[in-house]
Scaffold this active site. Sequence first.
Site, PDB file in Angstrom:
ATOM      1  N   GLY A  89      -3.405 -14.921  13.121  1.00 43.07           N
ATOM      2  CA  GLY A  89      -4.389 -14.394  12.195  1.00 43.07           C
ATOM      3  C   GLY A  89      -5.489 -15.384  11.870  1.00 43.07           C
ATOM      4  N   ARG A 137       3.755  -1.331  10.607  1.00 41.96           N
ATOM      5  CA  ARG A 137       3.792  -2.652   9.970  1.00 41.96           C
ATOM      6  C   ARG A 137       4.589  -2.558   8.674  1.00 41.96           C
ATOM      7  NH1 ARG A 137      -0.653  -7.266   8.162  1.00 41.96           N
ATOM      8  NH2 ARG A 137       0.245  -8.841   9.521  1.00 41.96           N
ATOM      9  N   TYR A 177       0.829  -1.205   0.000  1.00 44.69           N
ATOM     10  CA  TYR A 177       0.000   0.000   0.000  1.00 44.69           C
ATOM     11  C   TYR A 177       0.871   1.266   0.000  1.00 44.69           C
ATOM     12  CZ  TYR A 177      -3.582  -3.474   0.776  1.00 44.69           C
ATOM     13  OH  TYR A 177      -4.392  -4.567   0.629  1.00 44.69           O
TER      14      TYR A 177
END
Length: 375
Positions: free
Chosen positions: A318, A226, A174
């Site tokens: 997760g 992150r 991103y």
Amino acid sequence: MKNYSFLKPYTFANGMQIKNRIVMPPMTEVSSFHDGTVTNDEVAYYAKRSGGVGMLITAVANVTDGGKGWAGELSVADDRFIPGLKKIAQAIYQDDTKAILQIFHAGRMTSSAILNGRQPESASAVAALRSDAETPRELTDAEIETIIDAFAAATKRAILAGFDGVELHGANTYLMQQFFSPHSNRRTDKWGGSLEKRMRFALTVIERSQKVIEQYATKPFLLGYRISPEELETPGIRLVDTLKFIDVLADQPLSYMHVSMGDVWQTSLNDKTDKTPVITQIAQVINHRLPIIGVGSLNKPVEVEKVMAADIEFAALGKEMLREPHWVEKVMADDEQAIRYTISPRDLDDLGITPALWQFILSGSLKKHMNITAK
């Protein structure tokens, strides 16, 4: 109850204590309304998974309308989202589980269809190497500054909504990663070119966000980061540059480093002769200046304990938290045999998994790792 190291508390430098070392990492749940407003389904989803883990990091929320990456995504781009986000924070804050809001801008990893006809934007006008990728518009210097301010504003909204911290999403291709990557950033101004200039966007976001925390937070508030260590593209991010970046990040006003990988013990994707796990190399560079969250293919207590033995401070579960929201509680009750490692369509209501999230799981790469059964 076994004397697992991951059940021991941890105290951050700012004084915030986390009751154990288990983290639920950010996972896309595609359950928001079309405009990014929180739904009751989302609130219920997080409520089911809080209480046991020490820290729960939400699915990512976009900081601007142009930063939206997909349908059903959370938004923190306006004050009107604060009431809904407050519901999520309150749902997470059970038995002192800390609530962290992950924030981002998708950059080129979106589409004009998602953005209602608007062209995606990024560091440079270079399309991602994926099918149907659109060429983004290169951001101007003024627009970059506006987006940085949006990250700071999102941090303030997280504080007002009652979260215990924000995580800056500098991973998974991103916008923050796009500015660091030599594939997506071909600029020759102060935002690109050299390795140091490609660091500038992230470092400025960190600086502005921390100023907001100092100004508005009335209790200890975390600022996490992150990162994805490598890219496969050429040119692309290589581990040698990431380690230099992490060395700089470790001296910034951050609370922790979250290393995003599919396998916590993953070795270099590009240098097959390098047999040292990436997270081990990262830990050596950080040298305890920041705590690290390790994530990737962790399911069983013995696997998590191995992470603790490697002197990694936190372990994130997760996929296992999708299947087993009460993982920590069952470990603490000495009831490990009751931990669920499979998932069935019949479990979805009990797990608070919406039809949209289930379809997202079935349609993507996550499916093969979920241990889906018919019973």
